[in-house]
Design an enzyme around this catalytic site. Structure first.
Site, PDB file in Angstrom:
ATOM      1  N   GLY A  44       0.820  -1.223   0.000  1.00 13.23           N
ATOM      2  CA  GLY A  44       0.000   0.000   0.000  1.00 13.23           C
ATOM      3  C   GLY A  44       0.846   1.261   0.000  1.00 13.23           C
ATOM      4  O   GLY A  44       0.317   2.372   0.120  1.00 13.23           O
ATOM      5  N   GLU A  69       5.129   2.848   8.432  1.00 18.66           N
ATOM      6  CA  GLU A  69       4.740   1.571   9.049  1.00 18.66           C
ATOM      7  C   GLU A  69       5.918   0.970   9.815  1.00 18.66           C
ATOM      8  O   GLU A  69       5.740   0.416  10.900  1.00 18.66           O
ATOM      9  CB  GLU A  69       4.264   0.588   7.981  1.00 18.66           C
ATOM     10  CG  GLU A  69       2.885   0.912   7.441  1.00 18.66           C
ATOM     11  CD  GLU A  69       2.441  -0.032   6.344  1.00 18.66           C
ATOM     12  OE1 GLU A  69       1.229  -0.238   6.226  1.00 18.66           O
ATOM     13  OE2 GLU A  69       3.284  -0.540   5.607  1.00 18.66           O
TER      14      GLU A  69
HETATM   15  C1  5RP Z   1       0.747  -1.050   3.198  1.00 24.88           C
HETATM   16  C2  5RP Z   1       0.965  -2.414   3.696  1.00 24.88           C
HETATM   17  C3  5RP Z   1      -0.242  -3.255   3.885  1.00 24.88           C
HETATM   18  O1  5RP Z   1      -0.338  -3.608   5.224  1.00 24.88           O
HETATM   19  C4  5RP Z   1      -0.123  -4.474   3.031  1.00 24.88           C
HETATM   20  O2  5RP Z   1       0.037  -4.047   1.674  1.00 24.88           O
HETATM   21  C5  5RP Z   1      -1.347  -5.378   3.132  1.00 24.88           C
HETATM   22  O3  5RP Z   1      -2.453  -4.738   2.626  1.00 24.88           O
HETATM   23  P1  5RP Z   1      -3.841  -5.490   2.436  1.00 24.88           P
HETATM   24  O4  5RP Z   1      -4.337  -5.869   3.790  1.00 24.88           O
HETATM   25  O5  5RP Z   1      -4.702  -4.485   1.716  1.00 24.88           O
HETATM   26  O6  5RP Z   1      -3.570  -6.696   1.564  1.00 24.88           O
HETATM   27  O7  5RP Z   1       2.057  -2.854   3.971  1.00 24.88           O
HETATM   28  O8  5RP Z   1       1.949  -0.380   2.946  1.00 24.88           O
END
Ligand code: 5RP
Length: 233
Positions: free
Chosen positions: A105, A111
């Protein structure tokens, strides 16, 4: 259960088991972690949770916190003091030792800062995210300074990976992160050592952060299609 239902069940399940009133909470990004925010908001509205101090990891959970009336802080806020009780976040891949790849994301930088500033860490995923080896299927994101786009791809190739610039959707050109950088997605052809790579990728000039998360031992909540919630400590 379909994937959306698994995500909702997992996010809610983690909140019900881990979150208590008065906690300083890191709130992750993505379509699974958003259920964590919504469920906390719901419990606060019902008066079942009180005095939550939230540190969102991107605009997505920040806006959700605003909508649900969850008080928002930054890691630097006096009330937070650079340390959180718990962070709950999603992941793109999780393997046996609970090492993760994150950043699908595009929010990996904050994060990681938030996760590594938390006393305890939990990951919420559906069963499709569990893998034997990280980095072979889902590419590992690198947040890079724009000027270093090509030189970082060259260095990643020397480490055995192929890199591509992440393109935006409904905007011409690349994704620009919330910190003004670009994202490269790198894919490995052979099994790799995620612990060494988390360290080594950040040594490449121009890499701000990479999507390997290996220095924590998160509790992993896994939603299954049959409706069960597995918890791996
Ligand atoms: C965003 C992330 C998300 O936590 C990861 O991509 C998982 O996303 P989703 O639950 O929509 O599959 O690391 O940077």
């Amino acid at each position: 259960m379909d994937q959306q239902e698994m995500k909702a069940m997992t996010g809610k399940g983690a909140v019900d088991r881990l979150v208590t009133s008065g906690m300083k909470l890191g709130l992750g990004t993505g379509s699974t972690a958003i259920h964590v925010v919504r469920h906390i908001g719901m419990l606060m509205k019902e008066g079942k949770l009180k005095n939550i101090l939230a540190v969102p990891t991107s605009f997505q959970p920040l806006i959700a916190c605003e909508e649900w009336g969850i008080p928002i802080y930054t890691l630097n806020s006096k009330e937070i003091g650079g340390q959180l009780d718990l962070t709950i976040d999603g992941a793109d891949e999780v393997e046996g030792a609970h090492y993760c790849v994150k950043g699908g994301g595009g929010a990996l930088l904050l994060e990681k800062i938030v996760a590594y500033a938390s006393r305890s860490y939990a990951i919420v995923v559906d069963e499709t995210k569990i893998v034997k080896n990280l980095g072979l299927c889902f590419p590992v994101p690198l947040e890079v300074i724009p000027e270093a786009r090509i030189s970082v791809i060259r260095e990643a190739e020397r480490l055995g990976a192929e890199g591509t610039l992440r393109e935006a959707v409904r905007k011409a050109g690349p994704v620009i992160t919330e910190h003004g950088n670009l994202l490269l997605d790198i894919r490995f052809k052979h099994p790799i050592d995620p612990v060494a790579l988390e360290r080594d990728l950040n040594q490449i000039p121009g890499v701000v952060e990479n999507g390997f998360f290996t220095r924590l031992r998160p509790t992993v909540f896994i939603g299954h299609t049959d409706g069960t919630l597995e918890i791996r400590e």
